[in-house]
Design an enzyme around this catalytic site. Structure first.
Site, PDB file in Angstrom:
ATOM      1  N   GLU A  49       0.857  -1.188   0.000  1.00  0.00           N
ATOM      2  CA  GLU A  49       0.000   0.000   0.000  1.00  0.00           C
ATOM      3  C   GLU A  49       0.888   1.230   0.000  1.00  0.00           C
ATOM      4  O   GLU A  49       1.869   1.283   0.737  1.00  0.00           O
ATOM      5  CB  GLU A  49      -0.885   0.070   1.247  1.00  0.00           C
ATOM      6  CG  GLU A  49      -1.966  -0.972   1.354  1.00  0.00           C
ATOM      7  CD  GLU A  49      -2.799  -0.821   2.625  1.00  0.00           C
ATOM      8  OE1 GLU A  49      -3.977  -1.191   2.601  1.00  0.00           O
ATOM      9  OE2 GLU A  49      -2.249  -0.333   3.652  1.00  0.00           O
ATOM     10  N   ILE A  50       0.560   2.188  -0.824  1.00  0.00           N
ATOM     11  CA  ILE A  50       1.116   3.536  -0.703  1.00  0.00           C
ATOM     12  C   ILE A  50      -0.088   4.440  -0.525  1.00  0.00           C
ATOM     13  O   ILE A  50      -0.939   4.532  -1.422  1.00  0.00           O
ATOM     14  CB  ILE A  50       1.932   3.952  -1.933  1.00  0.00           C
ATOM     15  CG1 ILE A  50       3.112   2.996  -2.141  1.00  0.00           C
ATOM     16  CG2 ILE A  50       2.442   5.392  -1.771  1.00  0.00           C
ATOM     17  CD1 ILE A  50       3.963   3.305  -3.360  1.00  0.00           C
TER      18      ILE A  50
END
Length: 526
Positions: free
Chosen positions: A363-364
């Site tokens: 995840e960013i």
């Protein structure tokens, strides 16, 4: 239910014979890799079945940069500013080797140029060896945090009950993946609603979640945090796929109850995860409950038209049992009298969870996509239901449904150009054309890399920068059915049968109008 859009379904179905022939030829000749390399343009022109060989960009969903950038020029650009961001990893002391493997990849492919800090979290104190070895292998600062008991353990009133133990054992007996591991339940719960509250994580506006023993295959020469912020994106993913049903049988019901009780106005991202049964608008209650897609629409309307015509002729005592339309109408009438309205066990508020979700081990994201009142209360609602131990709710489907409570599809970004592997699932993009590739220049001597001849060949619609993909890997883009199809429909704005206004579904087809059109056509042919 949502179906794959025609333009993408066409590519998948039209070339199945060609695809199978190619596989057979490649196996016999033992030249699969060489064949694909030298015939890449031909495959593109024929719209090869695989998504991984297509340009999937749309106006609102596209790769930030294709190929490589001159990093020095990028960093010196007056508009560039480093984000308040960090990597976040939950790890144990005994996972040190796997942690170092991940750090080697992320540093050599990205952070040796950008020097973002790291936050490491553990349910027990990190050893001095762990801290020392990590610091020796990164170019950014490092912080180590220990979780409090309340952050990691289930509440005492739950943990000390017989039901808790029995529920975990029951999941083991039924073969629910990881269902018998208390530590896995704890990890999913922590990542679902507690990680973003940790003081070390809360010090940053953005985070990039990484895991022990993951692989990165391409150089990332731009700053993902900066580009996300600049382009109005709040959450980025690399993999979208379906969850195992028996790990989350009650999650969607709990989510819908939270939405209903709190009158949540949903973001358009909700369409990626929930299929609507509200396909047709009509005053006919039978058709409203049975017409769920275009195929059923034509079938059920044809039945209704023939039945109505038969009843009209009955009133005039004009039925001809030698007439095929009258016989057809009679058969339809009998079938309808015997048929039952379809029952869907998992239909809740006229919707069903399609099990699609973003794989949250990558995840960013902006921290506030979770650290906000709506998501906080959502997690508390799920916690109160006991699903994190009564079932094996993963943080990935929880994150995905939770994001859809507030975000629109335009705020999501698919990092297609980032090659990534976790466990056996691989996403690795084709390299961008040769003119978009640049020579590799290491930020530190220890990150010197192989000669460019080891990079994968360029591809005319590729996006990657200096990618070295696993040999003969099967890209998740080509196997994540139907989730990748749903994503592309939304990315290209070509959903077939659902409209979405003011956070609610509304019927896509005016069934009464379609009936009039079909009726005119039917009577003109009688």
């Amino acid at each position: 239910m949502i179906r794959m859009a025609p333009r993408f379904r066409l590519y998948r179905d039209r070339h199945k014979p060609f695809y199978y022939s190619l596989i057979i030829f490649s196996i016999l000749a033992l030249t699969t890799y060489i064949y694909l390399t030298f015939n890449i343009t031909k495959l593109t022109e024929e719209k090869f079945v695989s998504y991984s060989y297509q340009d999937l960009d749309s106006e609102t969903q596209h790769t930030f940069y294709k190929g490589c950038l001159d990093i020095k020029s990028y960093l010196n650009d007056a508009s560039y500013r480093k984000s308040n961001a960090s990597f976040v990893m939950l790890a144990r002391n005994q996972e040190l080797d796997d942690v170092l493997s991940t750090l080697c990849d992320i540093e050599s492919h990205f952070n040796q140029w950008y020097h973002y800090p790291y936050v490491f979290l553990n349910d027990e104190p990190f050893t001095e060896e762990f801290k020392q070895r990590v610091r020796q292998n990164v170019t950014g600062s490092v912080q180590f945090g220990t979780l409090k008991e309340l952050e990691w353990e289930f509440p005492n009133e739950v943990r000390e009950t017989i039901e808790f133990t029995e529920r975990i054992k029951d999941q083991a007996d039924r073969g629910v993946m990881y269902g018998d591991l208390e530590s896995y339940h704890k990890m999913c719960r922590f990542y679902s609603g507690l990680f973003y509250k940790h003081p070390l994580v809360r010090a940053y506006d953005w985070y990039w979640r990484i895991e022990p023993d993951v692989k990165f295959f391409c150089d990332i020469t731009y700053d993902p945090f900066f580009e996300m912020e600049r382009n109005g994106k709040e959450y980025g993913f690399t993999v979208v796929l379906q969850e195992l049903y028996w790990s989350v049988p009650g999650l969607f019901r709990a989510t819908r109850s939270y939405i209903r009780n709190n009158k949540i106005k949903l973001g358009s991202l909700w369409k990626l995860f929930a299929g609507s049964f509200e396909y047709a608008q009509t005053n006919d209650k039978y058709l409203e409950k049975t017409v769920l897609d275009e195929k059923l629409l034509k079938e059920k309307l044809e039945e209704k038209i023939k039945i109505d015509r038969l009843l009209q002729k009955t009133q005039k005592d004009d039925v001809d049992l030698n007439n095929k339309d009258d016989i057809g109408g009679l058969n339809h009438l009998i079938n309808r009298a015997q048929s039952k309205v379809p029952i869907f066990d998992d239909k809740i508020d006229n919707e069903v969870f399609n099990l699609c979700h973003f794989w949250s081990n990558f995840e960013i994201a902006k921290r506030t996509v979770f650290d906000n009142p709506i998501y906080d209360e959502y997690f508390k609602h799920l916690e109160a239901s006991g699903g994190f131990w009564k079932e094996r709710w993963g943080d990935a489907p929880v994150h995905s449904l939770g994001l859809a409570l507030t975000l629109d599809i335009e705020q999501i970004h698919y990092f297609r150009d980032i090659g990534y592997q976790h466990s056996t699932i691989v996403h690795c993009p084709k390299n961008a054309p040769q003119e978009l590739q640049l020579p590799y220049i290491a930020g530190y001597d220890k990150f010197s890399k192989k000669d460019s001849k080891y990079y994968d060949p360029p591809f005319n619609v590729g996006s990657g920068c200096r990618c070295e993909c696993p040999s003969r890997h099967l890209d998740i883009e080509d196997t994540s059915y139907p989730c990748m199809d749903f994503w592309l429909e939304l990315a290209h704005g070509i959903e077939e049968n659902t409209n979405f206004g003011d956070g609610e579904y509304f019927p896509y087809v005016d069934l009464d109008q379609r009936e009039e059109e079909m009726k005119n056509e039917f009577y003109s042919n009688v």
